[in-house]
Motif scaffolding. Structure first.
Motif, PDB file in Angstrom:
ATOM      1  N   ILE A  69      33.812  49.059  35.009  1.00  0.00           N
ATOM      2  CA  ILE A  69      34.375  50.331  35.455  1.00  0.00           C
ATOM      3  C   ILE A  69      34.094  51.377  34.386  1.00  0.00           C
ATOM      4  O   ILE A  69      34.363  51.152  33.202  1.00  0.00           O
ATOM      5  CB  ILE A  69      35.880  50.192  35.740  1.00  0.00           C
ATOM      6  CG1 ILE A  69      36.073  49.229  36.926  1.00  0.00           C
ATOM      7  CG2 ILE A  69      36.505  51.546  36.030  1.00  0.00           C
ATOM      8  CD1 ILE A  69      37.509  49.000  37.320  1.00  0.00           C
TER       9      ILE A  69
ATOM     10  N   SER B 211      41.291  54.277  35.750  1.00  0.00           N
ATOM     11  CA  SER B 211      40.151  53.368  35.606  1.00  0.00           C
ATOM     12  C   SER B 211      40.502  52.173  34.736  1.00  0.00           C
ATOM     13  O   SER B 211      40.142  51.031  35.043  1.00  0.00           O
ATOM     14  CB  SER B 211      38.954  54.123  35.015  1.00  0.00           C
ATOM     15  OG  SER B 211      38.502  55.125  35.905  1.00  0.00           O
ATOM     16  N   THR B 212      41.213  52.412  33.648  1.00  0.00           N
ATOM     17  CA  THR B 212      41.629  51.320  32.765  1.00  0.00           C
ATOM     18  C   THR B 212      42.576  50.370  33.481  1.00  0.00           C
ATOM     19  O   THR B 212      42.475  49.142  33.347  1.00  0.00           O
ATOM     20  CB  THR B 212      42.282  51.894  31.500  1.00  0.00           C
ATOM     21  OG1 THR B 212      41.342  52.744  30.827  1.00  0.00           O
ATOM     22  CG2 THR B 212      42.735  50.788  30.567  1.00  0.00           C
TER      23      THR B 212
ATOM     24  N   ALA C 111      40.555  48.212  35.868  1.00  0.00           N
ATOM     25  CA  ALA C 111      39.814  47.168  35.151  1.00  0.00           C
ATOM     26  C   ALA C 111      40.731  46.016  34.781  1.00  0.00           C
ATOM     27  O   ALA C 111      40.338  44.838  34.828  1.00  0.00           O
ATOM     28  CB  ALA C 111      39.154  47.753  33.910  1.00  0.00           C
TER      29      ALA C 111
ATOM     30  N   VAL D 141      36.110  48.022  30.969  1.00  0.00           N
ATOM     31  CA  VAL D 141      36.099  49.462  31.210  1.00  0.00           C
ATOM     32  C   VAL D 141      35.387  50.163  30.064  1.00  0.00           C
ATOM     33  O   VAL D 141      35.480  49.736  28.903  1.00  0.00           O
ATOM     34  CB  VAL D 141      37.538  50.008  31.392  1.00  0.00           C
ATOM     35  CG1 VAL D 141      38.363  49.847  30.117  1.00  0.00           C
ATOM     36  CG2 VAL D 141      37.520  51.464  31.846  1.00  0.00           C
TER      37      VAL D 141
END
Length: 243
Positions: A185, A199-200, A203, A211
């Motif tokens: 990601i 996003s983190t 992931a 990520v």
């Protein structure tokens, strides 16, 4: 002897790279990535395929023949990458999701207003309203202008179709938690859709994920930080070559 041979795992086909474009751009947004797997890299433009993420996914997958596909999607086409992994999990060896939000909450009012703006005011106004603000302030004017020119090459009807695909896509967050292969990601540090924090978190929910947050970068990583993205993609390709 034949029984032992039959029990051996079949050799995996060479990797193919499938690059899926963001809205409102087209397949040419991947110009800086086309050399990564010469002869085995595909970057279709999907607007003519239809008005659902399912038909986009099937159209993108159709020209590919192997079973070792690295699918890379940016923005709405990150959702398309997840759709491909849902349709043909046995053929997808790795996912790279850039600026992607797997979970989707439909907003019919926003969808209708976006279509109305495109139809009544035109693509240039829509660009300035929806997509230009997604670039980092650190991104050069030349890069943003190139992206704008790319977007304006499409017709209003094509971009409206892409907007409909974006707003009607299903949630595929379960794919993050069940896909067995590597999921990479990528987010720009300055991205707001969905951004580094989301996003983190995504992931962290994967079976085999990592990520990358790229500084001085917004939503359109392939255009804003192509060299950094290429390094990430080379690592993913190398891992599938070794496999």
């Amino acid at each position: 002897m034949s029984a032992n041979f039959a029990n051996r795992p079949r050799p995996r086909s060479p990797p193919e790279l499938l690059l899926l474009h963001a809205l409102p751009l087209d397949g040419s947004m991947w110009a800086e990535q086309m050399h990564l797997l010469p002869g085995a890299t595909h970057a279709p433009t999907l607007y003519s395929s239809g008005e659902t993420i399912d038909v986009w996914a099937r159209a993108a997958l159709e020209p590919l023949t192997g079973g070792n596909i690295i699918v890379v999607g940016c923005s709405v086409s990150g959702s398309c990458a997840l759709e491909i992994a849902t349709i043909a999990p046995e053929r997808v060896s790795a996912l790279v999701l850039i600026g992607t939000k797997a979970k989707h909450h439909p907003d019919p009012t926003f969808h209708a207003s976006a279509l109305r703006l495109i139809g009544e005011e035109g693509l240039e106004v829509a660009w300035e309203s929806y997509w230009a603000p997604l670039f980092s302030r650190a991104t050069s004017a030349a890069t943003i202008n190139r992206a704008k020119e790319m977007a304006l090459r499409s017709s209003a009807a094509e971009i409206a179709r892409g907007v409909t695909v974006f707003h009607t896509r299903p949630s595929r967050d379960h794919c993050l938690t069940t896909f067995p292969g590597p999921i990479t990601i990528v987010s720009g540090a300055d991205d707001v859709a969905p951004g580094p924090r989301a996003s983190t978190s995504q992931a962290a929910s994967t079976v085999n994920g990592r990520v990358h947050v790229l500084p001085a970068c917004g939503h359109y990583v392939p255009l804003e930080r192509p060299l950094a993205l290429n390094a990430i993609l080379r690592d993913v390709i190398a891992s599938q070559d070794r496999a």
